[in-house]
Scaffold this motif. Structure first.
Motif, PDB file in Angstrom:
ATOM      1  N   GLY A 153       0.843  -0.937  -0.064  1.00  0.00           N
ATOM      2  CA  GLY A 153      -0.220   0.069  -0.269  1.00  0.00           C
ATOM      3  C   GLY A 153       0.660   1.026   0.299  1.00  0.00           C
ATOM      4  N   ILE A 154       2.240   1.322  -0.439  1.00  0.00           N
ATOM      5  CA  ILE A 154       2.366   2.710  -0.507  1.00  0.00           C
ATOM      6  C   ILE A 154       2.950   2.798  -1.544  1.00  0.00           C
ATOM      7  CG2 ILE A 154       5.203   3.229  -0.201  1.00  0.00           C
ATOM      8  CD1 ILE A 154       5.616   1.005   1.693  1.00  0.00           C
ATOM      9  N   ARG A 155       2.950   4.234  -1.997  1.00  0.00           N
ATOM     10  CA  ARG A 155       2.702   4.651  -3.597  1.00  0.00           C
ATOM     11  C   ARG A 155       3.798   5.957  -3.434  1.00  0.00           C
ATOM     12  NH1 ARG A 155      -1.058   3.125  -7.019  1.00  0.00           N
ATOM     13  NH2 ARG A 155      -3.196   2.439  -5.918  1.00  0.00           N
ATOM     14  N   PRO A 156       5.081   5.717  -4.209  1.00  0.00           N
ATOM     15  CA  PRO A 156       5.914   6.720  -4.246  1.00  0.00           C
ATOM     16  C   PRO A 156       5.919   7.961  -5.194  1.00  0.00           C
ATOM     17  CG  PRO A 156       7.105   4.009  -4.674  1.00  0.00           C
ATOM     18  CD  PRO A 156       5.613   4.369  -4.319  1.00  0.00           C
ATOM     19  N   SER A 157       6.554   8.612  -5.504  1.00  0.00           N
ATOM     20  CA  SER A 157       6.797  10.006  -6.222  1.00  0.00           C
ATOM     21  C   SER A 157       7.705   9.331  -7.410  1.00  0.00           C
ATOM     22  CB  SER A 157       6.543  10.912  -5.798  1.00  0.00           C
ATOM     23  OG  SER A 157       7.812  11.211  -5.206  1.00  0.00           O
ATOM     24  N   SER A 158       8.035   8.610  -7.227  1.00  0.00           N
ATOM     25  CA  SER A 158       9.840   8.405  -7.954  1.00  0.00           C
ATOM     26  C   SER A 158      10.444   6.940  -7.150  1.00  0.00           C
ATOM     27  CB  SER A 158      10.352   9.402  -8.516  1.00  0.00           C
ATOM     28  OG  SER A 158      10.959   9.651  -7.199  1.00  0.00           O
ATOM     29  N   ILE A 159      10.720   6.409  -8.601  1.00  0.00           N
ATOM     30  CA  ILE A 159      11.937   5.625  -8.307  1.00  0.00           C
ATOM     31  C   ILE A 159      13.047   5.618  -8.678  1.00  0.00           C
ATOM     32  CG2 ILE A 159      12.244   2.749  -7.871  1.00  0.00           C
ATOM     33  CD1 ILE A 159       9.181   2.841  -6.640  1.00  0.00           C
ATOM     34  N   ARG A 160      14.384   5.716  -8.603  1.00  0.00           N
ATOM     35  CA  ARG A 160      15.668   5.382  -9.864  1.00  0.00           C
ATOM     36  C   ARG A 160      16.409   4.678  -9.306  1.00  0.00           C
ATOM     37  NH1 ARG A 160      15.517  10.865  -8.051  1.00  0.00           N
ATOM     38  NH2 ARG A 160      18.055  11.474  -8.172  1.00  0.00           N
ATOM     39  N   ILE A 161      17.345   4.451 -10.570  1.00  0.00           N
ATOM     40  CA  ILE A 161      18.638   3.231  -9.317  1.00  0.00           C
ATOM     41  C   ILE A 161      19.519   4.896 -10.084  1.00  0.00           C
ATOM     42  CG2 ILE A 161      20.397   1.825 -10.603  1.00  0.00           C
ATOM     43  CD1 ILE A 161      18.110   0.299 -11.305  1.00  0.00           C
ATOM     44  N   GLU A 162      20.287   4.905  -8.442  1.00  0.00           N
ATOM     45  CA  GLU A 162      21.440   6.128 -10.064  1.00  0.00           C
ATOM     46  C   GLU A 162      23.158   5.935  -8.747  1.00  0.00           C
ATOM     47  OE1 GLU A 162      21.135  10.184  -7.254  1.00  0.00           O
ATOM     48  OE2 GLU A 162      21.466   8.992  -5.466  1.00  0.00           O
ATOM     49  N   ALA A 163      23.849   5.701  -9.860  1.00  0.00           N
ATOM     50  CA  ALA A 163      25.244   5.612  -9.687  1.00  0.00           C
ATOM     51  C   ALA A 163      26.155   6.412  -8.578  1.00  0.00           C
ATOM     52  CB  ALA A 163      25.897   5.641 -11.309  1.00  0.00           C
ATOM     53  N   VAL A 164      26.916   6.141  -7.917  1.00  0.00           N
ATOM     54  CA  VAL A 164      27.639   7.233  -6.489  1.00  0.00           C
ATOM     55  C   VAL A 164      29.227   7.271  -7.294  1.00  0.00           C
ATOM     56  CG1 VAL A 164      25.578   6.983  -5.267  1.00  0.00           C
ATOM     57  CG2 VAL A 164      27.407   5.439  -5.358  1.00  0.00           C
ATOM     58  N   ASP A 165      29.949   7.986  -7.324  1.00  0.00           N
ATOM     59  CA  ASP A 165      31.229   8.002  -6.646  1.00  0.00           C
ATOM     60  C   ASP A 165      31.949   6.982  -5.705  1.00  0.00           C
ATOM     61  OD1 ASP A 165      30.447  10.039  -8.779  1.00  0.00           O
ATOM     62  OD2 ASP A 165      30.762  11.775  -7.796  1.00  0.00           O
ATOM     63  N   SER A 166      31.772   7.503  -4.582  1.00  0.00           N
ATOM     64  CA  SER A 166      32.494   6.260  -4.133  1.00  0.00           C
ATOM     65  C   SER A 166      31.413   4.915  -3.205  1.00  0.00           C
ATOM     66  CB  SER A 166      33.246   7.051  -2.736  1.00  0.00           C
ATOM     67  OG  SER A 166      32.018   7.866  -2.338  1.00  0.00           O
ATOM     68  N   MET A 167      31.699   4.205  -2.879  1.00  0.00           N
ATOM     69  CA  MET A 167      31.025   3.416  -2.049  1.00  0.00           C
ATOM     70  C   MET A 167      29.756   3.812  -0.609  1.00  0.00           C
ATOM     71  SD  MET A 167      33.870  -0.018  -2.131  1.00  0.00           S
ATOM     72  CE  MET A 167      34.342  -0.599  -4.018  1.00  0.00           C
ATOM     73  N   VAL A 168      28.990   3.356  -1.060  1.00  0.00           N
ATOM     74  CA  VAL A 168      27.915   3.719   0.091  1.00  0.00           C
ATOM     75  C   VAL A 168      27.938   2.167   0.549  1.00  0.00           C
ATOM     76  CG1 VAL A 168      26.276   4.940   1.121  1.00  0.00           C
ATOM     77  CG2 VAL A 168      27.434   5.472  -1.283  1.00  0.00           C
ATOM     78  N   TRP A 169      27.609   2.571   1.798  1.00  0.00           N
ATOM     79  CA  TRP A 169      27.295   0.939   2.496  1.00  0.00           C
ATOM     80  C   TRP A 169      26.108   1.422   3.494  1.00  0.00           C
ATOM     81  CZ3 TRP A 169      31.311  -3.072   2.570  1.00  0.00           C
ATOM     82  CH2 TRP A 169      31.976  -3.062   1.993  1.00  0.00           C
ATOM     83  N   ASP A 170      25.784   2.337   3.582  1.00  0.00           N
ATOM     84  CA  ASP A 170      24.444   2.419   4.583  1.00  0.00           C
ATOM     85  C   ASP A 170      23.703   2.904   3.713  1.00  0.00           C
ATOM     86  OD1 ASP A 170      25.101   0.910   6.960  1.00  0.00           O
ATOM     87  OD2 ASP A 170      26.227   2.921   7.390  1.00  0.00           O
ATOM     88  N   PRO A 171      22.050   2.327   4.565  1.00  0.00           N
ATOM     89  CA  PRO A 171      21.313   3.411   3.656  1.00  0.00           C
ATOM     90  C   PRO A 171      20.678   4.410   4.065  1.00  0.00           C
ATOM     91  CG  PRO A 171      20.460   1.762   4.966  1.00  0.00           C
ATOM     92  CD  PRO A 171      22.325   1.688   4.851  1.00  0.00           C
ATOM     93  N   GLN A 172      20.329   5.935   3.968  1.00  0.00           N
ATOM     94  CA  GLN A 172      20.267   6.826   4.250  1.00  0.00           C
ATOM     95  C   GLN A 172      18.289   7.524   4.123  1.00  0.00           C
ATOM     96  OE1 GLN A 172      23.195   9.349   2.280  1.00  0.00           O
ATOM     97  NE2 GLN A 172      24.696   8.642   3.745  1.00  0.00           N
ATOM     98  N   LYS A 173      17.963   8.140   5.225  1.00  0.00           N
ATOM     99  CA  LYS A 173      16.904   9.160   4.785  1.00  0.00           C
ATOM    100  C   LYS A 173      16.740  10.401   4.861  1.00  0.00           C
ATOM    101  CE  LYS A 173      14.106   9.182   9.107  1.00  0.00           C
ATOM    102  NZ  LYS A 173      13.524   8.528   9.834  1.00  0.00           N
ATOM    103  N   ILE A 174      16.677  11.028   3.740  1.00  0.00           N
ATOM    104  CA  ILE A 174      16.922  12.520   3.137  1.00  0.00           C
ATOM    105  C   ILE A 174      15.618  13.220   3.662  1.00  0.00           C
ATOM    106  CG2 ILE A 174      17.760  14.428   1.688  1.00  0.00           C
ATOM    107  CD1 ILE A 174      19.371  12.262   0.269  1.00  0.00           C
ATOM    108  N   VAL A 175      15.609  13.789   4.320  1.00  0.00           N
ATOM    109  CA  VAL A 175      14.318  14.682   4.749  1.00  0.00           C
ATOM    110  C   VAL A 175      13.831  16.346   4.360  1.00  0.00           C
ATOM    111  CG1 VAL A 175      12.510  15.181   6.845  1.00  0.00           C
ATOM    112  CG2 VAL A 175      13.533  13.449   6.693  1.00  0.00           C
TER     113      VAL A 175
END
Length: 472
Positions: A153-175
Motif C-alpha cells: 500500500g505504499i505509493r512513492p512519487s519516484s523510484i530510480r537507480i543512480e550511480a555514486v562516486d564512491s562506495m556507500v555502505w548504509d541506507p540513508q533517509k533524506i528529509v
C-alpha cells in the motif's frame, strides 16, 4: 476572557504544530523502515532466484573465508575489487589452486587505486560481495521493487537507480523539512561494489498526516468550540444584563412618569376641594372628579398588569370562567375609553351573530379589549378608525382589532409581545407607556388557551388577531 482565549489559541496552535511535526517524523520512520525491509526482501528474492547458478562463485567464497581475517582480509578484498575492476568476475573460473596467484596478481597491479569508504569489518565485506554476486546474475529492477511497495500500500512519487562516486555502505533517509509539502527520500545501496544505489522519493502529503492526528484534532476542535461557546455565552449574558439594566432604568423612569399624572391630578383635586368658591362650580367639580377617577383607574390598571405579569414566572393566571355577551363587553370597553377631544376617533364593531355569547373570564376579556383599544388610540395621529370584528368560526372565537395608526416594522413584529418592548416608530413622540400592555394581553389570551398574532405594515396600521377556544 478574550486575552485568555487568544493565549489559549496560541498555546494550542503551538501544541498542534509540535504534534504535527512528531507525526510526520513518525510517518517518515515507518516509511523508511518499510522501504528498507522491502529492499532486503527484493535482495532475498533475487538471491533465491539464482541459487542454482552460483556453484563456482560459492566455492570461491568458501575458500576466501578459510583465510584468517587478520592477515588476508585486505588481500581478499583487493583481489575481489581487482576482479571487479577488470570485469573478470563472475565469468572467471576460480578455484583454490589459483587463489594465491590471483592474490599476488592483485598486489602487483600498480594502476589499481583502492578508493573506498572503509568497511567496518569482515561481515560488511562478505555482504558487499554477496550483493554484487546476485546483482550481476539477477539485476535489480525498478518494476519488481515497485510491485513490492504497492503490495504494502505504499505509493512513492519516484523510484530510480543512480550511480555514486564512491562506495556507500548504509541506507540513508533524506528529509525535506516542510509543513504543507513534506518530502522524504530513501537511498539503499543494493550494489556496494558496483557503486549503485536505489533512491525512492515520497511526497508525504498532508492528508495521511492529518488522518493520524484525527483524535488530537477532534479533541482540539471540541475544546476550541467549547471555549468559543463559553465566550459567546458570556458576551450574550453580559449583553442581556446590560439590556435588563436599561429596561430597569426605563421602567423606573416610565413608572415615575405614569405616577406623576395621577398624583398631580389628586393634588389638584384636593386643592380644588379646599377652595370654597371653586367647589360651588358644579361643572368644574364634575370635570375634576372625573379626571381624578380616570387617573386612579389608570393607576389601578398598571398595578393590575404588574400583578398579573408575575404569574407568568410562577403559575397560571387563575380564571373565573362564566358565560357572558361579548357585544356587551365590547360596548362597555368603548364607553370607558378616554378619547381625546381634539381628534376624531371612530370605533366600529361587527358581530356574526346577535347574542355573541362567549365562555371566558369576563374581567380578563375586558382588560384585553381595553388595552387593545387604548393602544389603537394612543399609537395613531389625527383622525383614527378602529374596527372590532368578533365572530365564531367552528369551535373558535375569533376577535380582530384593527386600526390605521403608525404601524410596526416587520422586523419588530416578533418582539411586540415582549415585556417592556416599545417600537422605534414612537421615538420622539412623547407617548406615555411602559411596554407592558401587549405582553399583558398575550398573557391573558394564553391563560385562556388561546393565541394572539399581529399583522402590521409601517405607516398603514395594525391588526391584532385573537383566537380563543369555545370550551374552557
Amino acid at each position: 476572557m478574550a486575552i485568555a482565549l487568544i493565549a489559549l489559541v496560541i498555546i494550542q496552535s503551538y501544541w498542534l504544530y509540535n504534534q504535527y511535526v512528531f507525526v510526520i517524523q513518525q510517518y517518515e520512520s515507518e516509511l523508511y523502515d518499510k522501504t528498507i525491509d522491502l529492499a532486503i526482501v527484493d535482495s532475498e528474492l533475487r538471491k533465491a532466484h539464482n541459487d542454482n547458478h552460483l556453484e563456482v562463485i560459492t566455492r570461491w567464497e568458501m575458500n576466501i573465508k578459510r583465510y584468517p581475517a587478520s592477515s588476508n582480509s585486505d588481500v581478499q578484498w583487493k583481489l575481489y575489487a581487482y576482479l571487479v575492476d577488470k570485469e573478470i568476475f563472475p565469468t572467471s573460473s576460480l578455484s583454490v589452486k589459483n587463489l594465491d596467484s590471483l592474490s599476488n596478481l592483485a598486489k602487483g597491479v600498480e594502476s589499481y587505486k583502492f578508493v573506498v569508504n572503509a568497511p567496518r569489518g569482515e561481515y560488511d565485506i562478505y555482504d558487499a560481495l554477496e550483493r554484487f554476486r546476485y546483482n550481476k546474475l539477477c539485476p535489480f529492477t525498478i518494476a519488481r521493487f515497485d510491485s513490492l511497495l504497492l503490495k504494502e500500500g505504499i505509493r512513492p512519487s519516484s523510484i530510480r537507480i543512480e550511480a555514486v562516486d564512491s562506495m556507500v555502505w548504509d541506507p540513508q533517509k533524506i528529509v525535506s523539512i516542510s509543513i504543507w509539502n513534506p518530502v522524504m527520500e530513501v537511498t539503499y545501496p543494493f550494489d556496494i561494489l558496483g557503486k549503485e544505489q536505489l533512491r525512492v522519493k515520497y511526497q508525504l502529503g498532508v492528508t495521511p498526516i492529518l488522518e493520524r492526528m484525527i483524535e488530537s484534532l477532534i479533541g482540539s476542535i471540541i475544546v476550541s468550540f467549547l471555549i468559543v461557546f463559553c465566550l459567546i455565552y458570556q458576551i450574550q449574558t453580559i449583553y442581556k444584563l446590560r439590556r435588563i439594566e436599561e429596561l430597569r432604568k426605563d421602567f423606573v423612569k416610565t413608572m415615575i412618569h405614569e405616577l406623576k399624572r395621577p398624583v398631580a391630578t389628586l393634588k389638584m383635586c384636593i386643592s380644588f376641594m379646599k377652595n370654597d368658591k371653586l367647589i360651588q362650580d358644579k361643572i368644574m367639580k364634575e370635570d375634576i372628579l372625573r379626571s381624578s377617577q380616570n387617573e386612579l383607574n389608570n393607576l389601578s390598571s398598571y398595578f393590575s398588569k404588574l400583578r398579573d405579569l408575575t404569574y407568568s414566572d410562577l403559575e397560571e393566571i387563575p380564571l373565573n370562567i362564566s358565560l357572558f355577551s361579548l357585544r356587551e363587553v365590547v360596548d362597555e370597553c368603548i364607553g370607558k375609553q378616554n378619547l381625546p377631544t381634539d381628534r376624531v376617533i371612530s370605533i366600529s364593531t361587527s358581530f356574526n351573530n346577535e347574542n355573541s355569547e362567549i365562555i371566558a373570564d369576563r374581567m380578563h376579556i375586558v382588560n384585553i379589549f381595553s388595552n387593545l383599544l387604548e393602544n389603537a388610540v394612543k399609537y395613531s395621529e389625527g383622525d383614527a378608525a378602529i374596527l372590532i370584528d368578533c365572530r365564531v368560526v367552528g369551535d373558535i372565537y375569533r376577535i380582530e382589532v384593527s386600526d390605521n395608526g403608525f404601524g410596526i416594522p416587520s422586523s419588530e413584529c416578533a418582539y411586540v409581545f415582549d415585556k417592556y418592548f416599545r417600537s422605534s416608530t414612537i421615538e420622539g413622540k412623547d407617548i406615555p407607556g411602559m411596554g407592558l400592555g401587549l405582553c399583558y394581553v398575550k398573557l391573558l389570551v394564553e391563560a385562556h388557551k388561546g393565541k394572539i398574532s399581529l399583522e402590521s405594515k409601517l405607516g398603514e396600521g395594525s391588526k391584532f388577531i385573537i383566537e380563543l377556544p369555545a370550551k374552557q
